[in-house]
Scaffold this motif. Structure first.
Motif, PDB file in Angstrom:
ATOM      1  N   ASN A  92       0.828  -1.210   0.000  1.00 19.15           N
ATOM      2  CA  ASN A  92       0.000   0.000   0.000  1.00 19.15           C
ATOM      3  C   ASN A  92       0.861   1.259   0.000  1.00 19.15           C
ATOM      4  N   ALA A  95       2.412   1.624  -3.513  1.00 25.64           N
ATOM      5  CA  ALA A  95       1.416   2.052  -4.500  1.00 25.64           C
ATOM      6  C   ALA A  95       1.076   3.526  -4.328  1.00 25.64           C
ATOM      7  N   GLU A  96       0.970   3.972  -3.099  1.00 26.72           N
ATOM      8  CA  GLU A  96       0.678   5.384  -2.836  1.00 26.72           C
ATOM      9  C   GLU A  96       1.812   6.268  -3.355  1.00 26.72           C
ATOM     10  N   GLN A  99       2.092   5.648  -7.604  1.00 29.50           N
ATOM     11  CA  GLN A  99       0.891   5.475  -8.408  1.00 29.50           C
ATOM     12  C   GLN A  99       0.898   6.283  -9.700  1.00 29.50           C
ATOM     13  N   ASP A 100       1.609   7.405  -9.721  1.00 27.05           N
ATOM     14  CA  ASP A 100       1.649   8.224 -10.935  1.00 27.05           C
ATOM     15  C   ASP A 100       2.631   7.687 -11.966  1.00 27.05           C
ATOM     16  N   ASP A 103       1.493   1.276 -12.864  1.00 26.14           N
ATOM     17  CA  ASP A 103       0.182   0.655 -12.630  1.00 26.14           C
ATOM     18  C   ASP A 103       0.378  -0.571 -11.740  1.00 26.14           C
ATOM     19  N   ASN A 123      -4.842  -0.320  -0.756  1.00 26.57           N
ATOM     20  CA  ASN A 123      -4.899   1.051  -1.248  1.00 26.57           C
ATOM     21  C   ASN A 123      -5.789   1.090  -2.490  1.00 26.57           C
ATOM     22  N   THR A 125      -5.668   2.704  -5.088  1.00 28.75           N
ATOM     23  CA  THR A 125      -4.960   2.876  -6.362  1.00 28.75           C
ATOM     24  C   THR A 125      -4.565   1.540  -6.984  1.00 28.75           C
ATOM     25  N   ILE A 126      -4.684   0.441  -6.226  1.00 26.47           N
ATOM     26  CA  ILE A 126      -4.314  -0.889  -6.720  1.00 26.47           C
ATOM     27  C   ILE A 126      -5.525  -1.542  -7.366  1.00 26.47           C
ATOM     28  N   THR A 127      -5.355  -2.048  -8.572  1.00 30.58           N
ATOM     29  CA  THR A 127      -6.430  -2.766  -9.270  1.00 30.58           C
ATOM     30  C   THR A 127      -6.450  -4.212  -8.801  1.00 30.58           C
TER      31      THR A 127
END
Length: 216
Positions: A92, A95-96, A99-100, A103, A123, A125-127
């Motif tokens: 998490n 990814a935070e 994230q930009d 992916d 998080n 932002t995680i698929t």
């Protein structure tokens, strides 16, 4: 003339053979040779390409691997996998932070109905991609044409051109164990988080560096 692309799916027979050979040495207690065959699996996977896949997330949105403008962290995982669960806090954070630039996609061995509660731990932002068909082998997933047979957690680091530039397995989990010298060692959750974060960040930085080189 560019060499022909080797796709990840074409390597399964070799991977299965190396897995069997590695297990034979583990059964004999020969960790050194067992690890050599595990390293051979990584060598087979790295520099292959994944094909174009369309993954359906837990929320029902589609994630297309074709024509990506960012590199991808693609991990196969399972709700019942202890190291996978232990890695969530570090993942998490990563990814935070990235994230930009990257992916983050997780393919679960679990169907959607098992992920409703667990998904709240990740998080946003995680698929998260559930399996729509659970296969009989607990170490295998097959989602939208992507097949993996190497257990969990396993991570594919993939450039925007869909080339796998690294493949890693495992995560640290809190535990107590006895070393060969007889000393008892305890890894706390805090220490596991630190080790997992450092490893994940090193992987992401390597992915970004190699993706930049590919784009030159």
């Amino acid at each position: 003339m560019q060499p022909a692309k080797i796709y990840l799916g074409s390597t399964e027979s070799r991977i299965q053979q190396y897995r069997a050979d590695s297990q034979k040495y583990w059964d004999k207690g020969d960790a050194e040779n067992a690890q050599k065959y595990r390293d051979s699996i990584k060598a087979v996977i790295v520099n292959t390409y994944i094909k174009e896949h369309s993954f359906t997330s837990l929320e029902g949105s589609a994630f297309e691997t074709a024509n990506q403008d960012k590199p991808m962290f693609l991990q196969v995982t399972a709700s019942w996998c202890v190291p996978c669960r232990a890695e969530i806090p570090a993942l998490n954070q990563i990814a935070e932070k990235y994230q930009d630039q990257v992916d983050f996609v997780l393919l679960f061995q679990d169907p959607a109905d098992r992920l409703t509660t667990l998904s709240k731990e990740y998080n946003p932002t995680i698929t998260l991609v559930p399996s729509n068909k659970v296969v009989s082998d607990p170490n295998t997933i097959y989602i939208a044409g992507f097949r993996h047979t190497m257990g969990f957690p396993s991570t594919y680091l993939i450039t925007p051109e869909n080339q796998v530039i690294n493949f890693t397995q495992g995560a640290q989990a809190p535990r107590t164990y006895t070393r060969e010298d007889g000393k008892e060692v305890t890894i706390t959750q805090e220490e596991a988080n630190r080790q997992n974060f450092e490893r994940l960040e090193a992987e992401i930085k390597d992915l970004l560096q190699k993706s930049a080189v590919h784009n030159l």
